[in-house]
Design a protein around this motif. Structure first.
Motif, PDB file in Angstrom:
ATOM      1  N   ALA A 177      51.183  37.251  61.559  1.00  0.00           N
ATOM      2  CA  ALA A 177      51.953  38.158  62.412  1.00  0.00           C
ATOM      3  C   ALA A 177      52.013  39.554  61.799  1.00  0.00           C
ATOM      4  CB  ALA A 177      53.367  37.612  62.601  1.00  0.00           C
ATOM      5  N   ASP A 178      52.243  40.552  62.641  1.00  0.00           N
ATOM      6  CA  ASP A 178      52.417  41.920  62.157  1.00  0.00           C
ATOM      7  C   ASP A 178      53.628  41.989  61.223  1.00  0.00           C
ATOM      8  OD1 ASP A 178      50.273  42.697  63.670  1.00  0.00           O
ATOM      9  OD2 ASP A 178      51.451  43.678  65.238  1.00  0.00           O
ATOM     10  N   GLY A 179      53.479  42.699  60.120  1.00  0.00           N
ATOM     11  CA  GLY A 179      54.580  42.902  59.174  1.00  0.00           C
ATOM     12  C   GLY A 179      54.791  41.783  58.179  1.00  0.00           C
ATOM     13  N   ALA A 180      54.083  40.673  58.319  1.00  0.00           N
ATOM     14  CA  ALA A 180      54.253  39.541  57.398  1.00  0.00           C
ATOM     15  C   ALA A 180      53.235  39.655  56.260  1.00  0.00           C
ATOM     16  CB  ALA A 180      54.066  38.220  58.140  1.00  0.00           C
ATOM     17  N   ALA A 221      47.784  51.477  65.150  1.00  0.00           N
ATOM     18  CA  ALA A 221      46.359  51.712  65.398  1.00  0.00           C
ATOM     19  C   ALA A 221      45.656  52.151  64.119  1.00  0.00           C
ATOM     20  CB  ALA A 221      46.175  52.752  66.490  1.00  0.00           C
ATOM     21  N   GLU A 222      46.338  52.938  63.276  1.00  0.00           N
ATOM     22  CA  GLU A 222      45.714  53.423  62.045  1.00  0.00           C
ATOM     23  C   GLU A 222      46.713  53.427  60.909  1.00  0.00           C
ATOM     24  OE1 GLU A 222      42.524  54.194  60.077  1.00  0.00           O
ATOM     25  OE2 GLU A 222      42.388  53.892  62.208  1.00  0.00           O
ATOM     26  N   PRO A 223      46.589  52.721  59.886  1.00  0.00           N
ATOM     27  CA  PRO A 223      45.633  51.647  59.647  1.00  0.00           C
ATOM     28  C   PRO A 223      46.161  50.346  60.249  1.00  0.00           C
ATOM     29  CG  PRO A 223      46.968  51.913  57.688  1.00  0.00           C
ATOM     30  CD  PRO A 223      47.442  52.957  58.692  1.00  0.00           C
ATOM     31  N   PRO A 224      45.300  49.522  60.808  1.00  0.00           N
ATOM     32  CA  PRO A 224      45.763  48.267  61.400  1.00  0.00           C
ATOM     33  C   PRO A 224      46.127  47.208  60.354  1.00  0.00           C
ATOM     34  CG  PRO A 224      43.390  48.448  61.603  1.00  0.00           C
ATOM     35  CD  PRO A 224      43.877  49.746  61.023  1.00  0.00           C
ATOM     36  N   TYR A 225      45.632  47.390  59.126  1.00  0.00           N
ATOM     37  CA  TYR A 225      45.867  46.391  58.071  1.00  0.00           C
ATOM     38  C   TYR A 225      45.938  47.131  56.745  1.00  0.00           C
ATOM     39  CZ  TYR A 225      45.438  41.874  55.709  1.00  0.00           C
ATOM     40  OH  TYR A 225      45.666  40.751  54.964  1.00  0.00           O
ATOM     41  N   ARG A 226      46.811  46.696  55.872  1.00  0.00           N
ATOM     42  CA  ARG A 226      46.949  47.312  54.564  1.00  0.00           C
ATOM     43  C   ARG A 226      46.726  46.264  53.482  1.00  0.00           C
ATOM     44  NH1 ARG A 226      52.259  48.974  54.535  1.00  0.00           N
ATOM     45  NH2 ARG A 226      51.903  49.841  56.569  1.00  0.00           N
ATOM     46  N   PHE A 227      45.846  46.586  52.517  1.00  0.00           N
ATOM     47  CA  PHE A 227      45.562  45.723  51.375  1.00  0.00           C
ATOM     48  C   PHE A 227      46.238  46.308  50.142  1.00  0.00           C
ATOM     49  CE2 PHE A 227      41.725  45.264  53.993  1.00  0.00           C
ATOM     50  CZ  PHE A 227      41.557  43.893  54.025  1.00  0.00           C
ATOM     51  N   ILE A 279      41.075  36.614  57.858  1.00  0.00           N
ATOM     52  CA  ILE A 279      42.430  36.379  58.350  1.00  0.00           C
ATOM     53  C   ILE A 279      42.595  37.089  59.691  1.00  0.00           C
ATOM     54  CG2 ILE A 279      44.885  36.697  57.892  1.00  0.00           C
ATOM     55  CD1 ILE A 279      44.199  36.490  54.935  1.00  0.00           C
ATOM     56  N   PRO A 280      42.731  36.318  60.770  1.00  0.00           N
ATOM     57  CA  PRO A 280      42.903  36.938  62.090  1.00  0.00           C
ATOM     58  C   PRO A 280      44.353  37.407  62.300  1.00  0.00           C
ATOM     59  CG  PRO A 280      42.727  34.553  62.287  1.00  0.00           C
ATOM     60  CD  PRO A 280      42.563  34.878  60.837  1.00  0.00           C
ATOM     61  N   SER A 281      44.509  38.355  63.191  1.00  0.00           N
ATOM     62  CA  SER A 281      45.835  38.844  63.564  1.00  0.00           C
ATOM     63  C   SER A 281      46.395  37.956  64.672  1.00  0.00           C
ATOM     64  CB  SER A 281      45.727  40.287  64.061  1.00  0.00           C
ATOM     65  OG  SER A 281      46.927  40.692  64.675  1.00  0.00           O
ATOM     66  N   ALA A 282      47.673  37.597  64.568  1.00  0.00           N
ATOM     67  CA  ALA A 282      48.313  36.788  65.606  1.00  0.00           C
ATOM     68  C   ALA A 282      48.617  37.645  66.836  1.00  0.00           C
ATOM     69  CB  ALA A 282      49.596  36.163  65.064  1.00  0.00           C
ATOM     70  N   TYR A 296      35.151  40.611  38.674  1.00  0.00           N
ATOM     71  CA  TYR A 296      35.242  40.278  40.088  1.00  0.00           C
ATOM     72  C   TYR A 296      35.276  41.591  40.845  1.00  0.00           C
ATOM     73  CZ  TYR A 296      36.313  35.447  38.991  1.00  0.00           C
ATOM     74  OH  TYR A 296      36.241  34.164  38.541  1.00  0.00           O
ATOM     75  N   ALA A 297      34.561  41.652  41.957  1.00  0.00           N
ATOM     76  CA  ALA A 297      34.561  42.838  42.805  1.00  0.00           C
ATOM     77  C   ALA A 297      35.035  42.415  44.189  1.00  0.00           C
ATOM     78  CB  ALA A 297      33.163  43.440  42.882  1.00  0.00           C
ATOM     79  N   ALA A 298      35.983  43.160  44.729  1.00  0.00           N
ATOM     80  CA  ALA A 298      36.548  42.845  46.043  1.00  0.00           C
ATOM     81  C   ALA A 298      36.212  43.957  47.022  1.00  0.00           C
ATOM     82  CB  ALA A 298      38.047  42.672  45.946  1.00  0.00           C
ATOM     83  N   GLN A 299      35.707  43.571  48.180  1.00  0.00           N
ATOM     84  CA  GLN A 299      35.455  44.504  49.270  1.00  0.00           C
ATOM     85  C   GLN A 299      36.409  44.114  50.387  1.00  0.00           C
ATOM     86  OE1 GLN A 299      31.966  44.045  51.794  1.00  0.00           O
ATOM     87  NE2 GLN A 299      31.487  46.195  51.393  1.00  0.00           N
ATOM     88  N   LEU A 300      37.275  45.021  50.745  1.00  0.00           N
ATOM     89  CA  LEU A 300      38.329  44.743  51.719  1.00  0.00           C
ATOM     90  C   LEU A 300      38.081  45.572  52.971  1.00  0.00           C
ATOM     91  CD1 LEU A 300      41.138  44.978  49.066  1.00  0.00           C
ATOM     92  CD2 LEU A 300      39.978  42.920  49.836  1.00  0.00           C
ATOM     93  N   ARG A 301      37.937  44.896  54.110  1.00  0.00           N
ATOM     94  CA  ARG A 301      37.601  45.558  55.371  1.00  0.00           C
ATOM     95  C   ARG A 301      38.410  44.956  56.518  1.00  0.00           C
ATOM     96  NH1 ARG A 301      35.340  48.701  52.469  1.00  0.00           N
ATOM     97  NH2 ARG A 301      33.125  49.108  52.307  1.00  0.00           N
ATOM     98  N   VAL A 302      38.449  45.693  57.614  1.00  0.00           N
ATOM     99  CA  VAL A 302      39.023  45.207  58.861  1.00  0.00           C
ATOM    100  C   VAL A 302      37.923  45.237  59.898  1.00  0.00           C
ATOM    101  CG1 VAL A 302      40.757  45.598  60.643  1.00  0.00           C
ATOM    102  CG2 VAL A 302      41.303  46.068  58.263  1.00  0.00           C
ATOM    103  N   GLU A 303      37.731  44.123  60.594  1.00  0.00           N
ATOM    104  CA  GLU A 303      36.707  44.028  61.624  1.00  0.00           C
ATOM    105  C   GLU A 303      37.384  43.891  62.984  1.00  0.00           C
ATOM    106  OE1 GLU A 303      34.152  40.770  60.598  1.00  0.00           O
ATOM    107  OE2 GLU A 303      33.333  41.817  58.852  1.00  0.00           O
ATOM    108  N   GLY A 304      36.775  44.447  63.994  1.00  0.00           N
ATOM    109  CA  GLY A 304      37.322  44.368  65.342  1.00  0.00           C
ATOM    110  C   GLY A 304      38.111  45.616  65.677  1.00  0.00           C
ATOM    111  N   ASP A 305      38.647  45.643  66.883  1.00  0.00           N
ATOM    112  CA  ASP A 305      39.397  46.792  67.364  1.00  0.00           C
ATOM    113  C   ASP A 305      40.892  46.502  67.344  1.00  0.00           C
ATOM    114  OD1 ASP A 305      37.086  48.266  67.924  1.00  0.00           O
ATOM    115  OD2 ASP A 305      36.857  47.262  69.870  1.00  0.00           O
TER     116      ASP A 305
END
Length: 167
Positions: free
Chosen positions: A34-37, A59-65, A102-105, A155-164
């Motif tokens: 869920a958003d905010g969790a 809308a920007e940014p849709p996800y924060r790592f 991890i999909p968004s609910a 270890y190398a981590a690549q963190l991305r968001v896919e989709g709209d």
């Protein structure tokens, strides 16, 4: 040659290398969040690090790592770096290790993706009679003075968001 063959060849060559490889760890997509969790994407105990994320609902940014330390007393035996900075390459010893999706609910087309590579270090130590790897100060100093420095695992981590993002 039929006209479809050049098109198929062009599409095959356009696929990024990471998409053609299979990670060492195979897993299903995680439960939708869920958003905010805030949630943990991956813990890397050797680096004393935990990759945490949260869908923002914006809308920007849709996800924060973010990367958090697992515990204050943890002594890292490996380094965690940004994959965009080191460009992991199998020719340099990097192994495609894991992919977490991890999909968004709240927004069905939005998925957070973490791709992890690992590079084994040269810091493997022989085990003593009690089955423990020990480092002795005098020997470590002598090795450092002689230029024999052990490289830790990385270890190398690549963190991305896919989709709209949903509006």
């Amino acid at each position: 040659m039929p006209p479809i063959a050049p098109l198929a060849l062009a599409l095959l060559l356009a696929v990024p290398a990471a998409a053609q490889e299979r990670p060492e760890i195979s897993r299903e997509p995680a439960k939708a969040q869920a958003d905010g969790a805030a949630h943990t994407l991956r813990t890397i105990p050797e680096a004393c690090a935990r990759i945490e994320g949260v869908f923002t609902g914006q809308a920007e940014p849709p996800y924060r790592f973010s990367v958090k330390q697992t515990s204050p007393g943890c002594q890292p035996r490996a380094r965690l770096v940004n994959a965009d900075d080191v460009a992991p390459d199998p020719a340099q010893g990097w192994l495609y290790h894991d992919e977490i999706r991890i999909p968004s609910a709240a927004c069905s087309g939005l998925v957070a993706v973490a791709r992890i590579w690992r590079k084994p270090g040269t810091d493997t130590l022989a085990l003593d009679a009690q089955g423990r790897a020990r480092i002795y100060l005098d020997q470590a100093k002598a090795d450092a003075e002689a230029g024999r420095v052990r490289d830790p695992a990385m270890y190398a981590a690549q963190l991305r968001v896919e989709g709209d993002a949903c509006r």
